[in-house]
Enzyme design. Structure first.
Site, PDB file in Angstrom:
ATOM      1  CE  LYS A   1      -4.498  -1.654   1.197  1.00 14.76           C
ATOM      2  NZ  LYS A   1      -5.772  -1.512   1.866  1.00 14.76           N
TER       3      LYS A   1
ATOM      4  CE  LYS B   1      -6.026  -7.920  -1.368  1.00 12.40           C
ATOM      5  NZ  LYS B   1      -6.752  -7.863  -0.150  1.00 12.40           N
TER       6      LYS B   1
ATOM      7  CE  LYS C   1     -13.906  -4.158   0.392  1.00 12.59           C
ATOM      8  NZ  LYS C   1     -12.808  -3.913   1.263  1.00 12.59           N
TER       9      LYS C   1
HETATM   10  P1  ATP Z   1      -8.858  -2.960  -0.187  1.00 18.74           P
HETATM   11  O1  ATP Z   1      -8.717  -3.152  -1.662  1.00 18.74           O
HETATM   12  O2  ATP Z   1      -9.570  -1.714   0.218  1.00 18.74           O
HETATM   13  O3  ATP Z   1      -7.580  -3.192   0.567  1.00 18.74           O
HETATM   14  P2  ATP Z   1      -9.839  -5.633  -0.033  1.00 18.74           P
HETATM   15  O4  ATP Z   1     -10.709  -5.943  -1.179  1.00 18.74           O
HETATM   16  O5  ATP Z   1      -8.461  -6.160  -0.048  1.00 18.74           O
HETATM   17  O6  ATP Z   1      -9.843  -4.081   0.271  1.00 18.74           O
HETATM   18  P3  ATP Z   1     -10.497  -6.043   2.762  1.00 18.74           P
HETATM   19  O7  ATP Z   1     -11.603  -5.244   3.326  1.00 18.74           O
HETATM   20  O8  ATP Z   1      -9.125  -5.614   3.067  1.00 18.74           O
HETATM   21  O9  ATP Z   1     -10.666  -6.171   1.190  1.00 18.74           O
HETATM   22  O10 ATP Z   1     -10.680  -7.564   3.150  1.00 18.74           O
HETATM   23  C1  ATP Z   1     -11.829  -8.176   3.702  1.00 18.74           C
HETATM   24  C2  ATP Z   1     -11.681  -9.674   3.773  1.00 18.74           C
HETATM   25  O11 ATP Z   1     -11.716 -10.227   2.450  1.00 18.74           O
HETATM   26  C3  ATP Z   1     -10.375 -10.153   4.391  1.00 18.74           C
HETATM   27  O12 ATP Z   1     -10.634 -11.300   5.173  1.00 18.74           O
HETATM   28  C4  ATP Z   1      -9.538 -10.512   3.222  1.00 18.74           C
HETATM   29  O13 ATP Z   1      -8.572 -11.495   3.535  1.00 18.74           O
HETATM   30  C5  ATP Z   1     -10.583 -11.059   2.256  1.00 18.74           C
HETATM   31  N1  ATP Z   1     -10.155 -10.911   0.869  1.00 18.74           N
HETATM   32  C6  ATP Z   1      -9.892  -9.741   0.231  1.00 18.74           C
HETATM   33  N2  ATP Z   1      -9.542  -9.968  -1.050  1.00 18.74           N
HETATM   34  C7  ATP Z   1      -9.580 -11.315  -1.224  1.00 18.74           C
HETATM   35  C8  ATP Z   1      -9.311 -12.168  -2.339  1.00 18.74           C
HETATM   36  N3  ATP Z   1      -8.946 -11.681  -3.498  1.00 18.74           N
HETATM   37  N4  ATP Z   1      -9.452 -13.500  -2.168  1.00 18.74           N
HETATM   38  C9  ATP Z   1      -9.842 -14.002  -0.976  1.00 18.74           C
HETATM   39  N5  ATP Z   1     -10.097 -13.257   0.111  1.00 18.74           N
HETATM   40  C10 ATP Z   1      -9.976 -11.930   0.015  1.00 18.74           C
END
Ligand code: ATP
Ligand code: LTN
Length: 335
Positions: free
Chosen positions: A116, A200, A203
């Site tokens: 990040k 990965k 969002k």
């Molecule tokens: P951001 O992009 O804002 O960092 P994010 O999409 O990575 O957000 P988080 O809110 O950080 O999502 O994560 C919420 C949950 O979803 C966590 O348990 C994280 O491990 C899971 N998660 C996020 N992305 C994935 C993915 N691509 N595959 C599986 N689990 C995920």
């Protein structure tokens, strides 16, 4: 333990207009499966989102929307404590104390911080660095035994364990040592971006085509999957080097409940066109009931408000108990 049940705590940041298929398969869908066996607290991690610049009215709307998404995915507010992180001040208070039990070096090693700070090079704030300590406070306040997360968050849960062990080493048994709970990869603990299947699905990915949002309309889902990056081999097989196809097979298996092996045999001899169309249909089918529930809930703002108010009260009571114990242990004078 709360009563005779082990405790689970987890959360998602309200950092997007909707959660992604990765959040759903890696986190939320597993939470739903755990809700009757454990005493579960599921949080909306609004404080964590401030580590990246947010638009205030959007953050407010997204937090409410995320609560509706939790319930739409199948979390029962009667059975679980659903609450907004910033409604329980103990999170911020415990973070300060735990900061003093965390080493700079430990935080500097966190993969998410390194990623990040590259992506937001103009805003490497102290909160971004301290993010895992706030997450440790979230977990330890509720004496959580298990923390269901996707693979990317495992390192943070391990740091929470280290901090808890260190604190207990100095002050006696105050915190339960939490375990990360990661669903098997076939269930979707590591869903990749459709546009860059080595990264990965996230969002906040600036390329919306890399990501399936749970509120995407069916035709958008089908189109995004059709455009997903694969390879030039034209063989639906699961093996190293085929990141794009592996990811689509994982998604297909996770949303249909089939095994990856069965999915591979189903598409034997078929081209990528047919394969992608079937994956697109299966994902759209999985989103349909979620989206229906979501729309109904978003029309009942009073209900959502009653859920988060009740959640804050219940969570606050549990958190205060731990925080008071911690304050006593570190030597603060009781008020
Ligand atoms: P951001 O992009 O804002 O960092 P994010 O999409 O990575 O957000 P988080 O809110 O950080 O999502 O994560 C919420 C949950 O979803 C966590 O348990 C994280 O491990 C899971 N998660 C996020 N992305 C994935 C993915 N691509 N595959 C599986 N689990 C995920
Ligand atoms: N950092 C998590 C969200 C989160 C969380 C938590 C998860 C905040 N606090 C406590 C589990 C337990 C993420 O998924 N990015």
């Amino acid at each position: 333990m709360i009563g005779d049940k082990k405790v689970i705590l987890s959360g998602i940041q309200p950092s997007g207009d909707s959660i992604t298929l990765g959040n759903y398969l890696g986190a939320l869908n597993n939470w739903v499966k755990l809700q009757s066996e454990y005493r579960c607290l599921y949080m909306l991690a609004d404080m964590h989102t401030l580590t990246v610049r947010q638009e205030p009215s959007q953050l407010r709307a997204r937090t409410l929307s995320l609560l509706a998404q939790y319930i739409a995915a199948g979390l029962n507010p009667q059975e679980n404590i659903l609450f907004i992180q910033s409604h329980v001040p103990a999170h911020a208070e415990l973070t300060w104390i735990l900061n003093c039990y965390t080493q700079m070096g430990e935080l500097g090693r966190m993969t998410q911080f390194k990623d990040k700070s590259k992506r937001h090079a103009d805003n490497i704030n102290a909160g971004l660095y301290d993010y895992p300590v706030l997450m440790a406070a979230d977990i330890l306040l509720y004496q959580a035994d298990m923390v269901p997360v996707g693979t990317d968050q495992k390192q943070h849960v391990e740091l929470a364990r280290d901090i808890a062990q260190r604190f207990n080493g100095v002050h006696g048994d105050v915190f339960t040592i939490p375990e990360p709970y990661i669903a098997p990869p076939s269930a979707g603990s590591k869903i990749k971006s459709l546009q860059d299947p080595t990264a990965k699905m996230s969002k906040s990915d600036p390329n919306p085509n890399g990501c399936i949002f749970m509120l995407d309309p069916p035709e958008v889902v089908i189109k995004k999957i059709k455009r997903a990056v694969t390879d030039s081999e034209a063989e639906v097989a699961y093996r190293e080097g085929k990141d794009g196809v592996n990811n689509l097979l994982t998604i297909y298996a996770a949303v249909t409940g089939k095994s990856v092996e069965d999915a591979v045999s189903e598409f034997a001899g078929k081209g990528y066109g047919d394969f992608k169309a079937a994956v697109g249909e299966a994902v759209a089918e999985c989103l349909r009931p979620f989206q229906l529930n979501y729309r109904t809930l978003m029309n009942s703002k009073d209900y959502l408000e009653s859920v988060y108010k009740d959640g804050a009260e219940q969570a606050g009571r549990i958190a205060e108990r731990t925080l008071n114990k911690v304050k006593k242990k570190v030597g603060f004078v009781p008020r």
